[in-house]
Every structure is written in structure tokens, then in C-alpha cells.
Design a protein around this motif. Structure first.
Motif, short mmCIF file in Angstrom:
data_model
loop_
_atom_site.label_atom_id
_atom_site.label_comp_id
_atom_site.label_asym_id
_atom_site.label_seq_id
_atom_site.Cartn_x
_atom_site.Cartn_y
_atom_site.Cartn_z
N GLU A 179 -5.92 -7.08 12.13
CA GLU A 179 -4.51 -7.17 11.79
C GLU A 179 -4.49 -6.11 10.51
N LEU A 180 -5.60 -6.21 9.85
CA LEU A 180 -5.37 -5.23 8.76
C LEU A 180 -5.99 -3.91 8.69
N ARG A 181 -6.53 -3.76 9.84
CA ARG A 181 -7.16 -2.48 10.11
C ARG A 181 -6.33 -1.07 9.85
N PRO A 182 -4.82 -1.18 9.96
CA PRO A 182 -4.18 0.05 9.63
C PRO A 182 -4.52 0.17 8.25
N ALA A 183 -4.39 -0.86 7.43
CA ALA A 183 -4.44 -0.87 5.94
C ALA A 183 -5.93 -0.26 5.57
N LEU A 184 -6.94 -0.81 6.15
CA LEU A 184 -8.11 -0.18 5.95
C LEU A 184 -8.41 1.30 6.26
N GLU A 185 -7.88 1.71 7.43
CA GLU A 185 -8.07 3.04 7.86
C GLU A 185 -7.06 3.71 6.84
N ALA A 186 -5.99 3.48 6.18
CA ALA A 186 -5.39 4.11 5.33
C ALA A 186 -5.87 4.31 4.02
N ALA A 187 -6.81 3.09 3.54
CA ALA A 187 -7.46 3.16 2.43
C ALA A 187 -8.66 4.09 2.51
N LEU A 188 -9.30 4.13 3.58
CA LEU A 188 -10.41 4.97 3.96
C LEU A 188 -9.77 6.33 3.74
N GLY A 189 -8.71 6.83 4.35
CA GLY A 189 -8.13 8.17 4.44
C GLY A 189 -7.74 8.61 3.07
N ARG A 224 -10.82 9.80 1.30
CA ARG A 224 -11.09 11.33 1.76
C ARG A 224 -10.18 12.42 1.48
N ASP A 225 -8.78 11.95 1.52
CA ASP A 225 -7.78 12.85 1.46
C ASP A 225 -7.34 13.05 0.00
N HIS A 226 -7.25 12.29 -0.71
CA HIS A 226 -6.59 12.21 -1.92
C HIS A 226 -7.27 11.72 -3.27
N GLY A 227 -8.44 11.01 -3.02
CA GLY A 227 -9.32 10.70 -4.12
C GLY A 227 -9.88 11.62 -4.85
N SER A 228 -10.16 12.71 -4.27
CA SER A 228 -10.81 13.88 -4.93
C SER A 228 -10.06 14.97 -4.75
N PRO A 229 -9.07 15.08 -5.92
CA PRO A 229 -7.96 16.23 -5.52
C PRO A 229 -8.61 17.81 -5.70
N GLN A 233 0.28 7.39 -3.63
CA GLN A 233 -0.41 8.33 -2.75
C GLN A 233 -0.46 7.72 -1.36
N PRO A 234 -0.21 8.15 -0.09
CA PRO A 234 -0.61 7.44 1.19
C PRO A 234 -1.88 6.78 1.06
N GLY A 235 -1.98 5.36 1.44
CA GLY A 235 -3.28 4.64 1.55
C GLY A 235 -3.69 4.15 0.27
N LYS A 236 -2.96 4.40 -0.79
CA LYS A 236 -3.45 4.08 -2.27
C LYS A 236 -3.01 2.45 -2.51
N GLN A 242 0.97 -1.26 0.01
CA GLN A 242 -0.09 -0.11 -0.04
C GLN A 242 0.86 1.18 0.10
N GLY A 243 0.46 2.18 -0.76
CA GLY A 243 1.17 3.50 -0.68
C GLY A 243 1.60 4.22 0.58
N THR A 244 2.52 4.82 0.79
CA THR A 244 2.86 5.36 1.95
C THR A 244 3.25 7.03 1.70
N THR A 245 3.62 7.36 0.32
CA THR A 245 4.25 8.71 0.39
C THR A 245 3.57 8.95 -1.12
N THR A 246 3.75 10.37 -1.29
CA THR A 246 3.24 10.93 -2.60
C THR A 246 4.48 11.07 -3.72
N ASP A 247 4.11 10.36 -4.71
CA ASP A 247 5.26 10.33 -5.85
C ASP A 247 4.32 10.38 -7.21
#
Length: 629
Positions: free
Chosen positions: A363-373, A376-381, A308-311, A297-302
Motif C-alpha cells: 500500500e505504501l509502495r507509491p510513497a516509497l518509490e517517491a521518497a527514493l526518487g 536521486r532527483d532532488h536531494g543532491s541539487p 519537492q516531489p517525494g519529500k 508527502q510532497g508532490t510539487t516544487t515550492d
């Protein structure tokens, strides 16, 4: 000055419809129907993202075998023929040849069995000629393979070629091996007794330490219950066998490769959709898919990789994957997809509903929260609330939904839409992901988070209803997309079918969409066209604007079933079963959109990949639809 001696950067993409493939991921062998390799651009033995062998030809007494038939499964084939050069002069063939091929991860074994039905023994000189040719998969796909230089050495068992990284080992017990450049000829002189048989065996081993995916462990898929439909049963048997052969592992559990020959790797969207369809047959594949994608899963913006984070990523390769004719150059880890992230959340939720333990979800909750994030934060620029994409590099994918060809998003008059693009089905996937994410957070004890995402889904429904619905020619339907100016792209396409059962539409809206999709302009008699036949951009051999994609029909059927639209689901399912039977149980990636009133059998799209994981997996929702009462 122009250099006429320079190798072309691209030619014509190889056609696939007449070739035969035998595979166990990540290894595959493409040949003609008689078993020989070398006569067509696609022919070869591939492992990972490289081709190792371009030619493999059988001769008996200096002549090709005259083929009489082929039997095949996913990982093996038997090619039957006669060897008249060593037969008698009577009309009935008495010297038979069976050529058996088996492909395992990193290996191909070829067995040639000569059977003598004469009253006297025969001497058979058997030759298998191997043409080594190491070339990157992308160069083969471009139609201009770029073989690399090889060095050779003798081994205790035969010969070995290497480019300094990859190796090809050739063993032929009992044969004489002769090498001329990169061609190796294995020659046996077999004594075949009267009424007896003799056999020659060739073994090829392929190795590459740079591969990014490997063979899966057993991970057997479950079986569909008896349907009482012989054609459906034939399709199911072939499809599940192909899916088993397409399973890979990158260290976190099994997942399905997208398909052969070009996509024998991890694809976010394809792998997720396949795992969703297969949920009734395998939680293990769903969990492996979720874990494999979460680990990357993405962690940075490139901007160069679209990370992108969470992507959730689009695909991984061993190196840069180029498509020169299309101006595309994708980095080895590429995130240019708008839908894989919501689809990952949807799969996690549906896997949990199907029995995935809550401790795995935890166990996958961090990935879930990052994907939801990311939603919210990157999907709609642009802050519109709609998930949108645009390629910022000029060398990435211009379209980043499942219809990812450059010309797939069109207005009714055929004009191609400009980005950034907001696809209708992606908003539906986001809405479904938000609702599923809310249920997961609630199960994990986060009531506030659950409430936040249910509110987010409701606001998406309101925005969509205000912006996407169009009226044209007395019909009202959702546009395929909004273009860069926010204008609805008003062609009627199958994309609207992927809104069904996602909670984005009301029950009345779902019923209206379903009625439109079983209209003859969409429902071809063989499956669902990607674009209605009365649209300006329609063409039956267009990759995404008029062809039929079995997985697309399957996803729509699944949505219809979730929405309670069983009659419409059964209509499309019956068409797909008929098509699968015409393709001998192996549905290709896509086929032409000609209707059953135009062609007595479905017409191939000649560059269509097969087997394709999500095409094979479509048998599961079809089976469910036809079993529904």
C-alpha cells in the motif's frame, strides 16, 4: 518617529525547568509546583497551537494554599497543602487541601477537596480564578504573547469565551461565577463537617475547529521486560507513560507529538526517530507514523514551503509559526528538512523487518518509490551525490538536520560553516535508506530496482570515504559536514555517532568512531555531548554545540548495538540511566554538557522542553544495551 507604545515583537523565550506540566496531547497545562498558573511566562492551558488560559489561582479564605507536596503522572497531578486561615492555632495542621488536576484532550478538570481534622466543622470559602487569554503558541514562545479580543456569553452550565473561532467553556457546579473582563472567579462556600471533607469542581473545555492534529485512540504501548535495574525500571515507567500521553492522530493512525510545550504536533524527523526506537513496543505507532507522513508527502516544487516531489515534511501547524528573535517564519506545512525522507524509508524497512505485513508495504509502495526518487532527483541539487540543504527563503531554517539551530555547524576553531551543507549523518541515513529500500523492492518483486539502489548505496560509501574523513591533532574521524565549497567542517561532534550501524562505514571505521565517542571529551558521565569539549565552538549550555541530547545518545547507542559494539553502548547507556534518575524519570529535550566531574547532578538547560518524545523513547535502546550479554 519611534513608537514607544507599540507591543514588542519578541521578548525572552520562557524558561521551563521549574514549571510543572500535565498533559494529554494535544492539550497541556503548565503551572508552578503548587498548582497555580500565572506566575511565570510559560504558565497556561494550551490546546493545539493556542494558549487559552494564562492564570488559574486557588484561594481558600482569601489566602493561597501553603504547599506540602505534589504527586504527578503524565495526565494528572495532586497538589497537597494546608489552609491555616481556617485552621486552629495549634502547631499541627488539621485542615488539609488536596487539589487534583486532570488533563484530557480539550479539557481540564480541577477538583479542590478540603478535609477537616478538627473536632468541629469549618466553613471554607474556595475561589478558583481563571484568567482567559487566547494567544498563538508562537507568540508565547517569543516571549511577547499577543492575546486576541474575546466575547463572552452565559450558558446553561456557566460561561463561554470565544475569539470567533476557538472557545473556552467554564463550568463550576454549585459555585457563584463572577466575571471582570477576561477574568472569571468561581466561588464556593463549602461546609466541611468535623472529620469529614467537601469538594469543589471546576471544568474547562477547549475547542478549536482549525486544529490539524487530534487525540489518538488508545494505541497502548507494549512494556519493556524486567531489567533488574531499579533506576532503569523507574525511567521506563515514566517514559512510557509520557509517550502514551504524547500520542496524536491526524486521520491515518497514531504517531508521537515531538514534545511539550512548543512541538505538540507532527514533526517528520522527531516522529520518525521516536517510532523507530519504539518498534519493539509498537508496530501500530510505526504504521501510523508512516501513513500520516505519506499522506502529506510532497508532490510539487515550492521554494516558499521547501516542498519537492517525494519529500517528507518537517512539521505542520495551524498557521504560520514565527520566531521573531531568530528571523524565522515557517508556513503551516513546511518541508525544510533534509533527513525526514531517508528516515521515512528506514522506518518502513525496519517496521517490515519487525513484522509489518507486506501488504501494508505494498500500500505504501507509491510513497516509497517517491521518497527514493527524491533521494536521486532532488536531494543532491548540485549533482555531487551528497544530500544537501540550503534555505532559499531567508526566513526558513538555516540548518535542516536534527541540529537545526543557526550556529550548530562549526569548524574546529568555532567558525560557522556556510551552505549548502552536506551533513555526515544524512549521508548515512541515505545509505541506509537505499539499502532498506532495495530490500523492500526485492520483497515486492522488483529485482532491478533493488539492484539499482544497492549500487547507489555503494557509490555513496565510496564518495563519503573520499570526502568526509579528516585528520587533525593525531586523530582521524568523519567531519560533521561539507560546507558550500566542499570543505570538510572539521569539528568533532556527536553527528559521527549516527553513522554507526548504517552500512556507511566499515567495521574498522565504526570501531574507531565508537572509541572516540566514549572518550571523556564526549562522554560527560551523564550522556554524549553534542560537541567534544576540546573544540573551539564548545560551550556546555550551547543548544547544539556542547549540550547533551538524550535522544542523540539513544540513537548512537542503537547504532552501536547494530554494529556489534556492545561495550561502548553499555557505557553510554549506564550514563543515561543515571541521568534519567536525576531527572525523576523524565529526561528533558537536552541538558547542559557539564561533566560528572564538574557537577554532582546533571545541570538543566533552562529552556528545554519536556516531556520530549524521542528523549523518552531512548529508554528502549538503553534497555536493550543493558540487557545484552
Amino acid at each position: 518617529m519611534r513608537d514607544d507604545t507599540a507591543a514588542p515583537t519578541h521578548g525572552r523565550q520562557p524558561l521551563l525547568n521549574d514549571a510543572l506540566v500535565v498533559l494529554t496531547a494535544p492539550t497541556q497545562a503548565w503551572s508552578d509546583a503548587a498548582g497555580d498558573l500565572g506566575g511565570a511566562a510559560i504558565h497556561g492551558i494550551f490546546h493545539g497551537d493556542w494558549r487559552y488560559v494564562h492564570g488559574l489561582a486557588l484561594r481558600v479564605a482569601g489566602e493561597p494554599i501553603e504547599a506540602t507536596g505534589t504527586a504527578r503522572s503524565a495526565d494528572r497531578a495532586s497538589f497537597h497543602g494546608v489552609a491555616r486561615a481556617i485552621d486552629d492555632d495549634t502547631p499541627d495542621p488539621r485542615v488539609l487541601v488536596e487539589r487534583r488536576r486532570e488533563v484530557a484532550p480539550g479539557a481540564l478538570v480541577e477538583r479542590v477537596r478540603i478535609a477537616d481534622g478538627l473536632a468541629h466543622p469549618v466553613e471554607a470559602e474556595v475561589e478558583l480564578a481563571v484568567d482567559a487569554s487566547f494567544a498563538e503558541l508562537s507568540s508565547v514562545k517569543s516571549g511577547a504573547p499577543r492575546p486576541v479580543a474575546l466575547t463572552w456569553r452565559e450558558t446553561q452550565t456557566g460561561l463561554e469565551a470565544t475569539d470567533g473561532t476557538r472557545t473556552l467553556a467554564i463550568a463550576a457546579p454549585g459555585a457563584e461565577l463572577a466575571r471582570d473582563g477576561d477574568r472569571v472567579v468561581a466561588r464556593w462556600r463549602l461546609h466541611v463537617p468535623a472529620a469529614g471533607a467537601a469538594e469543589a469542581v471546576l471544568e474547562l473545555r477547549l475547542a478549536d475547529p482549525t486544529t490539524v492534529v487530534g487525540a489518538a485512540s488508545a494505541a497502548p504501548l507494549g512494556q519493556l521486560p524486567p531489567s533488574g535495574d531499579a533506576a532503569l525500571a523507574r525511567w521506563a515507567a515514566r517514559a512510557l507513560e509520557d509517550l502514551q500521553a504524547l500520542l496524536l492522530d491526524a486521520g491515518q493512525g497514531p504517531f508521537a507529538a515531538a514534545g511539550a510545550p512548543w512541538f505538540m504536533t507532527l514533526f517528520g524527523r522527531d516522529t520518525l526517530i521516536t517510532a523507530r526506537m519504539l518498534l519493539p513496543l509498537s508496530l501500530e505507532v510505526a504504521e501510523g507514523t508512516l501513513r500520516t507522513l505519506a499522506a502529506r508527502q510532497g508532490t510539487t516544487t515550492d521554494a516558499t514551503t521547501a516542498e519537492q516531489p517525494g519529500k517528507i515534511l518537517h512539521e505542520i501547524r495551524q498557521s504560520t509559526f514565527t520566531m521573531p528573535g531568530e528571523g524565522i517564519s515557517l508556513p503551516p506545512v513546511y518541508y525544510g528538512t533534509i533527513d525526514a525522507t531517508p528516515l521515512w524509508i528506514v522506518l518502513l524497512h525496519e517496521a517490515w523487518q519487525a513484522g509489518l505485513p507486506l501488504d501494508v508495504v505494498q500500500e505504501l509502495r507509491p510513497a516509497l518509490e517517491a521518497a527514493l526518487g527524491w533521494l536521486r532527483d532532488h536531494g543532491s541539487p548540485d549533482g555531487s551525490g551528497f544530500l544537501k540543504y540550503i534555505d532559499e527563503t531567508g526566513t526558513g531554517l538555516a540548518n535542516q538536520g536534527w541540529k537545526d539551530s543557526g550556529d550548530s555547524i562549526r569548524f574546529a576553531d568555532g567558525r560557522i560553516a556556510d551552505g549548502p551543507i552536506a551533513l555526515c549523518e544524512v549521508q548515512a541515513q541515505a545509505c541506509q535508506a537505499a539499502e532498506g529500500g532495495a530490500a523492500l523492492l526485492e520483497a515486492l518483486g522488483d529485482a532491478a530496482g533493488a539492484q539499482e539502489w544497492r549500487g547507489w548505496a555503494e557509490r555513496m560509501r565510496e564518495r563519503f570515504r573520499a570526502a568526509f574523513w579528516v585528520e587533525r591533532g593525531g586523530e582521524r574521524f568523519p567531519a560533521i559536514a561539507l560546507d558550500g565549497s566542499g570543505t570538510p567542517v572539521d569539528a568533532k561532534t556527536s553527528n559521527m555517532g549516527q553513522l554507526l550501524g548504517t552500512s556507511l562505514l566499515s567495521a574498522e571505521e565504526e570501531a574507531a568512531v565508537a572509541r572516540l565517542l566514549v572518550d571523556e571529551r564526549f562522554a560527560s558521565g551523564w550522556g554524549l555531548r553534542t560537541m567534544a569539549s576540546d573544540e573551539g565552538g564548545y560551550w556546555p549550555l550551547s543548544y547544539h554545540c556542547g549540550s547533551v541530547w538524550p535522544h542523540d545518545t539513544g540513537v548512537v547507542i542503537e547504532g552501536m548495538l547494530r554494529a556489534g559494539l556492545t561495550a561502548e553502548a553499555r557505557t553510554l547507556s549506564a550514563q543515561l540511566v543515571r541521568t534519567a534518575d536525576a531527572f525523576d524519570g523524565r529526561l528533558p529535550e537536552l541538558f547542559a554538557g557539564f561533566g560528572a566531574d564538574e557537577a554532582a547532578t546533571p545541570v538543566a538547560y533552562p529552556a528545554s522542553c519536556r516531556p520530549q518524545a524521542w528523549s523518552a523513547a531512548a529508554v528502549v535502546p538503553v534497555h536493550r544495551a543493558l540487557a545484552a550479554r
